[in-house]
Design a protein around this motif. Structure first.
Motif, PDB file in Angstrom:
ATOM      1  N   GLY A   1       0.794  -1.228   0.000  1.00 51.39           N
ATOM      2  CA  GLY A   1       0.000   0.000   0.000  1.00 51.39           C
ATOM      3  C   GLY A   1       0.822   1.271   0.000  1.00 51.39           C
ATOM      4  O   GLY A   1       0.277   2.367  -0.118  1.00 51.39           O
ATOM      5  N   MET A   2       2.168   1.145   0.115  1.00 53.44           N
ATOM      6  CA  MET A   2       2.990   2.362   0.111  1.00 53.44           C
ATOM      7  C   MET A   2       3.216   2.895  -1.297  1.00 53.44           C
ATOM      8  O   MET A   2       3.249   4.113  -1.498  1.00 53.44           O
ATOM      9  CB  MET A   2       4.334   2.090   0.786  1.00 53.44           C
ATOM     10  CG  MET A   2       4.232   1.876   2.282  1.00 53.44           C
ATOM     11  SD  MET A   2       5.841   1.929   3.088  1.00 53.44           S
ATOM     12  CE  MET A   2       6.635   0.545   2.320  1.00 53.44           C
ATOM     13  N   LEU A   3       3.393   1.983  -2.259  1.00 48.67           N
ATOM     14  CA  LEU A   3       3.599   2.447  -3.630  1.00 48.67           C
ATOM     15  C   LEU A   3       2.364   3.204  -4.107  1.00 48.67           C
ATOM     16  O   LEU A   3       1.238   2.863  -3.750  1.00 48.67           O
ATOM     17  CB  LEU A   3       3.877   1.267  -4.557  1.00 48.67           C
ATOM     18  CG  LEU A   3       5.216   0.556  -4.340  1.00 48.67           C
ATOM     19  CD1 LEU A   3       5.348  -0.631  -5.287  1.00 48.67           C
ATOM     20  CD2 LEU A   3       6.386   1.502  -4.532  1.00 48.67           C
ATOM     21  N   THR A   4       2.587   4.231  -4.904  1.00 48.93           N
ATOM     22  CA  THR A   4       1.583   5.187  -5.417  1.00 48.93           C
ATOM     23  C   THR A   4       1.210   6.231  -4.379  1.00 48.93           C
ATOM     24  O   THR A   4       0.493   7.175  -4.692  1.00 48.93           O
ATOM     25  CB  THR A   4       0.278   4.518  -5.932  1.00 48.93           C
ATOM     26  OG1 THR A   4      -0.511   4.091  -4.814  1.00 48.93           O
ATOM     27  CG2 THR A   4       0.565   3.351  -6.839  1.00 48.93           C
ATOM     28  N   SER A   5       1.727   6.104  -3.132  1.00 47.82           N
ATOM     29  CA  SER A   5       1.335   7.040  -2.072  1.00 47.82           C
ATOM     30  C   SER A   5       2.137   8.336  -2.139  1.00 47.82           C
ATOM     31  O   SER A   5       3.271   8.364  -2.617  1.00 47.82           O
ATOM     32  CB  SER A   5       1.532   6.406  -0.687  1.00 47.82           C
ATOM     33  OG  SER A   5       0.692   5.291  -0.521  1.00 47.82           O
ATOM     34  N   ILE A   6       1.519   9.397  -1.627  1.00 48.25           N
ATOM     35  CA  ILE A   6       2.195  10.687  -1.450  1.00 48.25           C
ATOM     36  C   ILE A   6       2.107  11.019   0.033  1.00 48.25           C
ATOM     37  O   ILE A   6       1.023  11.256   0.569  1.00 48.25           O
ATOM     38  CB  ILE A   6       1.531  11.790  -2.293  1.00 48.25           C
ATOM     39  CG1 ILE A   6       1.551  11.404  -3.778  1.00 48.25           C
ATOM     40  CG2 ILE A   6       2.235  13.117  -2.078  1.00 48.25           C
ATOM     41  CD1 ILE A   6       0.729  12.333  -4.666  1.00 48.25           C
TER      42      ILE A   6
ATOM     43  N   SER B   1       1.521   3.528 -15.456  1.00 45.15           N
ATOM     44  CA  SER B   1       1.807   4.750 -14.707  1.00 45.15           C
ATOM     45  C   SER B   1       3.099   4.604 -13.898  1.00 45.15           C
ATOM     46  O   SER B   1       3.335   3.577 -13.255  1.00 45.15           O
ATOM     47  CB  SER B   1       0.653   5.065 -13.755  1.00 45.15           C
ATOM     48  OG  SER B   1       1.013   6.140 -12.889  1.00 45.15           O
ATOM     49  N   LEU B   2       3.947   5.640 -13.940  1.00 42.98           N
ATOM     50  CA  LEU B   2       5.196   5.632 -13.187  1.00 42.98           C
ATOM     51  C   LEU B   2       4.939   5.517 -11.682  1.00 42.98           C
ATOM     52  O   LEU B   2       5.759   4.973 -10.942  1.00 42.98           O
ATOM     53  CB  LEU B   2       5.990   6.907 -13.487  1.00 42.98           C
ATOM     54  CG  LEU B   2       7.395   7.010 -12.885  1.00 42.98           C
ATOM     55  CD1 LEU B   2       8.317   5.976 -13.518  1.00 42.98           C
ATOM     56  CD2 LEU B   2       7.980   8.402 -13.083  1.00 42.98           C
ATOM     57  N   MET B   3       3.787   6.009 -11.220  1.00 44.84           N
ATOM     58  CA  MET B   3       3.476   5.980  -9.789  1.00 44.84           C
ATOM     59  C   MET B   3       3.342   4.550  -9.274  1.00 44.84           C
ATOM     60  O   MET B   3       3.431   4.324  -8.066  1.00 44.84           O
ATOM     61  CB  MET B   3       2.192   6.756  -9.505  1.00 44.84           C
ATOM     62  CG  MET B   3       2.360   8.259  -9.521  1.00 44.84           C
ATOM     63  SD  MET B   3       3.539   8.883  -8.296  1.00 44.84           S
ATOM     64  CE  MET B   3       2.664   8.544  -6.766  1.00 44.84           C
ATOM     65  N   ASN B   4       3.137   3.567 -10.163  1.00 45.33           N
ATOM     66  CA  ASN B   4       2.992   2.177  -9.728  1.00 45.33           C
ATOM     67  C   ASN B   4       4.267   1.617  -9.113  1.00 45.33           C
ATOM     68  O   ASN B   4       4.241   0.546  -8.504  1.00 45.33           O
ATOM     69  CB  ASN B   4       2.550   1.282 -10.887  1.00 45.33           C
ATOM     70  CG  ASN B   4       1.071   1.424 -11.180  1.00 45.33           C
ATOM     71  OD1 ASN B   4       0.290   1.764 -10.299  1.00 45.33           O
ATOM     72  ND2 ASN B   4       0.675   1.177 -12.417  1.00 45.33           N
TER      73      ASN B   4
ATOM     74  N   THR C   1       1.103  -3.476  -6.886  1.00 45.10           N
ATOM     75  CA  THR C   1       0.637  -2.730  -8.059  1.00 45.10           C
ATOM     76  C   THR C   1       0.752  -3.663  -9.266  1.00 45.10           C
ATOM     77  O   THR C   1       1.191  -4.807  -9.137  1.00 45.10           O
ATOM     78  CB  THR C   1       1.485  -1.462  -8.310  1.00 45.10           C
ATOM     79  OG1 THR C   1       2.815  -1.853  -8.687  1.00 45.10           O
ATOM     80  CG2 THR C   1       1.564  -0.578  -7.066  1.00 45.10           C
ATOM     81  N   LYS C   2       0.393  -3.169 -10.437  1.00 45.96           N
ATOM     82  CA  LYS C   2       0.454  -4.011 -11.638  1.00 45.96           C
ATOM     83  C   LYS C   2       1.876  -4.489 -11.925  1.00 45.96           C
ATOM     84  O   LYS C   2       2.066  -5.548 -12.535  1.00 45.96           O
ATOM     85  CB  LYS C   2      -0.066  -3.230 -12.849  1.00 45.96           C
ATOM     86  CG  LYS C   2      -1.560  -2.948 -12.822  1.00 45.96           C
ATOM     87  CD  LYS C   2      -1.961  -2.166 -14.063  1.00 45.96           C
ATOM     88  CE  LYS C   2      -3.447  -1.826 -14.062  1.00 45.96           C
ATOM     89  NZ  LYS C   2      -3.833  -1.032 -15.244  1.00 45.96           N
ATOM     90  N   VAL C   3       2.867  -3.702 -11.508  1.00 44.93           N
ATOM     91  CA  VAL C   3       4.246  -4.012 -11.903  1.00 44.93           C
ATOM     92  C   VAL C   3       5.141  -4.461 -10.751  1.00 44.93           C
ATOM     93  O   VAL C   3       6.233  -4.970 -10.985  1.00 44.93           O
ATOM     94  CB  VAL C   3       4.893  -2.790 -12.604  1.00 44.93           C
ATOM     95  CG1 VAL C   3       4.180  -2.486 -13.901  1.00 44.93           C
ATOM     96  CG2 VAL C   3       4.884  -1.558 -11.701  1.00 44.93           C
ATOM     97  N   ILE C   4       4.706  -4.290  -9.510  1.00 44.11           N
ATOM     98  CA  ILE C   4       5.553  -4.621  -8.361  1.00 44.11           C
ATOM     99  C   ILE C   4       4.804  -5.535  -7.404  1.00 44.11           C
ATOM    100  O   ILE C   4       3.670  -5.245  -7.014  1.00 44.11           O
ATOM    101  CB  ILE C   4       5.997  -3.342  -7.602  1.00 44.11           C
ATOM    102  CG1 ILE C   4       6.838  -2.435  -8.501  1.00 44.11           C
ATOM    103  CG2 ILE C   4       6.769  -3.707  -6.327  1.00 44.11           C
ATOM    104  CD1 ILE C   4       8.193  -3.001  -8.908  1.00 44.11           C
ATOM    105  N   GLU C   5       5.467  -6.630  -7.021  1.00 49.55           N
ATOM    106  CA  GLU C   5       4.915  -7.492  -5.981  1.00 49.55           C
ATOM    107  C   GLU C   5       5.613  -7.169  -4.662  1.00 49.55           C
ATOM    108  O   GLU C   5       6.828  -6.994  -4.616  1.00 49.55           O
ATOM    109  CB  GLU C   5       5.076  -8.970  -6.334  1.00 49.55           C
ATOM    110  CG  GLU C   5       6.516  -9.446  -6.437  1.00 49.55           C
ATOM    111  CD  GLU C   5       6.638 -10.930  -6.759  1.00 49.55           C
ATOM    112  OE1 GLU C   5       5.728 -11.468  -7.409  1.00 49.55           O
ATOM    113  OE2 GLU C   5       7.651 -11.537  -6.353  1.00 49.55           O
ATOM    114  N   CYS C   6       4.819  -7.061  -3.613  1.00 44.26           N
ATOM    115  CA  CYS C   6       5.363  -6.816  -2.271  1.00 44.26           C
ATOM    116  C   CYS C   6       5.669  -8.176  -1.647  1.00 44.26           C
ATOM    117  O   CYS C   6       4.775  -9.026  -1.527  1.00 44.26           O
ATOM    118  CB  CYS C   6       4.357  -6.045  -1.421  1.00 44.26           C
ATOM    119  SG  CYS C   6       4.973  -5.641   0.229  1.00 44.26           S
TER     120      CYS C   6
END
Length: 590
Positions: free
Chosen positions: A78-83, A284-287, A141-146
């Motif tokens: 849940g941290m990725l894409t966060s601001i 999206s780069l934010m992913n 996200t679509k591109v990163i697994e935690c």
């Protein structure tokens, strides 16, 4: 909870008594407004607290509530894409709670504790696990697994592991240690920001971070797990370079920390990044990005926290085996926060008012970068690259923050205000910058590009250095007094500067250049050097030769799309042969 009493308030510094049971770096809640603070000094029952929010209206006699916990970040899906702000509070959640004017003392969860994530186990009941082992994954996200790792301090045999949808605070795994005690593992874990995360072994960085910026990749490369400082005056392009690296660098995860920068620069990041398409994933780069926003009008103490928050989040993803790049913009604002707090604490000042421990604090930060063997039994490798912008007043890098940084980092990209004024981007001065990864870079280039690329880039640097000497002569006696051979050198150096080193950050094609394209452009420039040298030696006029139509095509070659590079570059080189032969025949020289 234990409580203390405020005795003094001086801006972001609060002094409290009755704090004898507290520890250094513990988090406290200040006054009835519940302002977040951190203990930075202890003298008996008196504690000095740096408050991360505005302290106006807070006065002596008000209470301090001790939490008994150090300043920590929550780590999990849940941290990725966060601001986030400097102390890991999500800005969108704060906005929903308070509106556009952020209220003091607002409390929000750093990670959504109600959202369910699909947990896929990688370990089974009966398996023996130890700290750092990956027990399962979550598609964050679509591109990163935690990758869910066993926390430090937990070791034993899995008695239960649950697949399916769970929140980050639900128990997903039960582990029995040697003493028969049961330990529960959740997807979320906490880690104190001032303490580096543990690793199995530190390794020598030997793999290069490909950035797609020609001046960097060719002359001043940085290794994955390396450290770099970018000092430069206002307007010299520090922030744009970091934006380019965030977009194009060969890293799996990007952590961007806006530390005390102007609000308009941070606004540009916050509005631009969510709309950027990642060239590697076409999503999206934010992913694969975490943004930490801390602007210059926010409380000064929060600047220090933002740096530590960012690097702790970066270490968490590094420990999963990812290549992580952290951009800190700028460490000068962080140092200014240290200077202000040091002054409030009435410590003996060092050079220019900065604390005497400035150098050690900067070193502690950069030393958390590196290539490591992560904890766990699979021997996975992770890297954390730290690139810090420095904003010296007037571009004077003799000031303490720049000098302390340069003593630590291995790469120095010195920005030149003169180049920036000429709209030369990146404005990295090729005569003053350096990389101490040259040996590792050349080994990597021989294995991944070619031996020829190594010799071409070294020859290119020699020509640029020779040009600097020749320019002094030209300024004294004029271009007509220079020999034809030297004029050829000046022309090749001009092409290297204007057509190779300069890039257009806003052009879809030229914003990024692959290693193959960089090699092809350099090969073409040196083929031009060879052809022009022979023609001039045979009596062809320098000005006449530079008017050949293919010369202009060399200048535009960087705008050729990657998939067309080989075919179109071959065409230019054929035109080079043909037009050179024609001009020499025309002059009766063949």
């Amino acid at each position: 909870m234990k409580q203390g009493i405020i005795t003094k308030v001086a801006g972001p510094l609060v002094i409290a008594k009755g704090m004898e049971e507290a520890n250094m770096f513990d988090v406290v809640k200040v006054s009835d407004k519940n302002l977040i603070g951190e203990i930075i000094e202890m003298h008996g029952e008196n504690a000095s607290i740096q408050v991360y929010e505005e302290t106006s209206g807070v006065g002596p006699g008000e209470k301090i509530v001790q939490t008994g916990m150090p300043l920590s970040v929550e780590l999990g899906p849940g941290m990725l894409t966060s601001i986030y702000d400097g102390i890991q509070r999500p800005l969108d959640k704060i906005y929903q709670k308070t509106g556009k004017n952020i209220e003091r003392g607002v409390e929000v969860n750093s990670i959504d504790k109600e959202r369910k994530w699909t947990f896929v186990p990688k370990k089974h009941v009966g398996d023996t696990i130890k700290p750092g082992d990956i027990i399962g994954i979550v598609q964050e996200t679509k591109v990163i697994e935690c990758r869910i790792m066993v926390p430090v301090g937990v070791e034993g045999i899995i008695k239960e592991i649950k697949s399916g949808d769970h929140t980050v605070v639900e128990d997903i795994c039960m582990v029995e240690d040697k003493k028969g005690k049961m330990h529960a593992i959740q997807m979320m874990q906490k880690w104190p920001v001032r303490k580096p995360r543990k690793v199995a072994k530190k390794l020598n960085p030997d793999d290069m971070l490909v950035t797609g910026q020609r001046v960097i990749d060719t002359f001043f490369p940085i290794a994955k797990g390396g450290t770099c400082a970018i000092p430069g005056a206002f307007g010299s392009g520090k922030t744009v370079i970091q934006h380019q690296l965030a977009k194009w660098a060969d890293a799996d995860i990007i952590i961007y920390v806006g530390c005390g920068e102007r609000g308009n620069e941070m606004t540009e990041v916050l509005t631009e990044f969510p709309n950027l398409i990642d060239p590697r994933t076409k999503d999206s780069l934010m992913n694969r990005t975490v943004l930490i926003a801390n602007t210059s009008d926010m409380p000064v103490a929060a600047r220090e926290a933002s740096i530590y928050t960012g690097i702790t989040i970066a270490e968490y993803y590094r420990d999963m085996g990812y290549n992580v790049a952290l951009m800190a913009d700028s460490t000068s604002r962080w140092a200014e926060a240290l200077r202000e707090m040091s002054g409030r604490l009435e410590e003996m000042p060092g050079e220019e008012g900065y604390p005497a421990y400035l150098g050690s604090r900067i070193a502690e930060f950069y030393e958390r970068a590196g290539k490591v063997e992560c904890l766990g039994g699979d021997g996975r490798i992770g890297t954390l690259t730290v690139i810090g912008a420095v904003s010296p007043a007037g571009g004077d890098i003799s000031e303490p923050v720049s000098q302390s940084s340069l003593r630590i980092v291995k790469v120095f990209w010195g920005l030149d205000a003169g180049l920036a004024a000429k709209r030369h981007f990146p404005s990295i001065n090729w005569l003053t910058s350096y990389s101490l990864y040259k040996e590792q870079a050349e080994k990597w280039e021989r294995e991944n590009i070619s031996d020829e690329f190594v010799s071409l880039k070294n020859e290119a640097m020699s020509i640029l250095q020779e040009e600097a000497k020749l320019q002094e002569i030209v300024q004294l006696v004029g271009i007509d007094a220079v020999s034809s051979k030297d004029r050829v050198t000046l022309e090749v150096a001009r092409i290297l500067r204007e057509d190779y080193l300069a890039q257009d950050a806003f052009d879809d094609v030229d914003a990024y250049a692959s290693s193959h394209k960089q090699e092809r452009i350099l090969k073409m420039i040196f083929k031009f050097y060879d052809k022009m040298s022979k023609a001039v030696l045979a009596g062809v006029n320098v000005e006449e030769y530079t008017k050949l139509s293919y010369v202009a095509r060399i200048g535009k070659a960087k705008f050729i799309e990657e998939e067309k590079v080989d075919n179109e570059f071959d065409e230019i080189e054929k035109a080079m042969e043909r037009e050179t032969d024609e001009i020499m025949e025309k002059g009766g020289l063949v």
